[in-house]
Design a protein around this motif. Structure first.
Motif, PDB file in Angstrom:
ATOM      1  N   THR A 112       2.759  -1.131  -0.737  1.00 39.32           N
ATOM      2  CA  THR A 112       2.814  -0.507   0.505  1.00 39.32           C
ATOM      3  C   THR A 112       3.659  -1.675   1.629  1.00 39.32           C
ATOM      4  N   THR A 125       0.145   4.849   9.444  1.00 37.81           N
ATOM      5  CA  THR A 125      -0.542   5.275   8.223  1.00 37.81           C
ATOM      6  C   THR A 125      -0.903   6.817   8.472  1.00 37.81           C
ATOM      7  N   LEU A 132      -4.898   6.644   1.367  1.00 36.72           N
ATOM      8  CA  LEU A 132      -4.188   6.128   2.645  1.00 36.72           C
ATOM      9  C   LEU A 132      -2.885   5.881   2.343  1.00 36.72           C
ATOM     10  N   THR A 134       0.629   4.279   3.695  1.00 36.51           N
ATOM     11  CA  THR A 134       1.543   3.435   4.683  1.00 36.51           C
ATOM     12  C   THR A 134       2.840   3.904   4.790  1.00 36.51           C
TER      13      THR A 134
END
Length: 209
Positions: A112, A125, A132, A134
């Motif tokens: 990320t 995000t 999740l 980035t």
């Protein structure tokens, strides 16, 4: 089986989602045909409207053939799974969604972090089907050619998932007479981001507990 059902649902929903955007390909009255990609090995699928985009195997152009993620370091281990190209792309402006993965420990650890093409250290995000991501932006330019990136990176089930939304092309003013792009850069990114609504993850990818 669970992911198969979810992909089937997305096949019905995704064309409706895309239809809500101002993303015309220049054709009128054409029927949208749902399509889907799925990797059981890496536990990810993507349902999409093939009136908007098509899967391609060749990519690259002026900036060369990309690795599994656009901003990967040379020889970084990973695999490119899918490239979807907006149907009305041409040499003036091409829009692509590129999906790549890696389970290499080093790539997962740094998954990320913005890569060398990032134009800023600022990140955001967003969540896609429980993962999740980035996000950050980047790009490159040289000799009347440009490449713009909106990157999505997530570590999920011990895998680094890299989704690149890429616009690249040529300055239309270098042609005589000047040419017109098939869509604006803003429209291109809107259409590519709409494709993200079709992303779905398996509950348990192969080889993962």
């Amino acid at each position: 089986m669970e992911n198969t059902r979810r992909i089937a649902t997305l096949l019905l929903v995704t064309p409706l989602t895309l239809a809500g955007c101002d993303n015309s390909t220049g054709e009128t009255g054409a029927e949208a045909f749902p399509a889907a990609f799925h990797s059981g090995e890496y536990g990810i699928g993507l349902a999409y409207d093939n009136h908007q985009a098509r899967a391609v195997t060749e990519t690259g152009g002026y900036f060369g053939d990309p690795a599994w993620r656009l901003d990967a370091e040379p020889d970084a281990p990973g695999e490119r799974l899918l490239v979807l190209r907006l149907n009305d792309s041409d040499e003036i402006l091409t829009g692509e969604l590129r999906l790549g993965v890696s389970r290499d420990p080093g790539q997962v650890e740094n998954c990320t972090r913005p890569g060398p093409l990032a134009t800023s250290s600022e990140t955001g995000t967003t969540e896609r089907d429980g993962a999740l991501f980035t996000t950050y932006q980047g790009g490159d330019a040289a000799m009347n050619h440009f490449q713009s990136l909106r990157a999505y990176r997530a570590v999920h089930h011990g895998t680094c998932y890299a989704i690149d939304l890429v616009l690249q092309g040529t300055n239309p003013e270098v042609y005589d007479p000047p040419r017109e792009a098939p869509f604006s850069r803003e429209q291109g990114f809107e259409r590519l981001e709409a494709l993200l609504s079709g992303v779905a993850f398996d509950e348990k990818p192969k080889g993962r507990s």
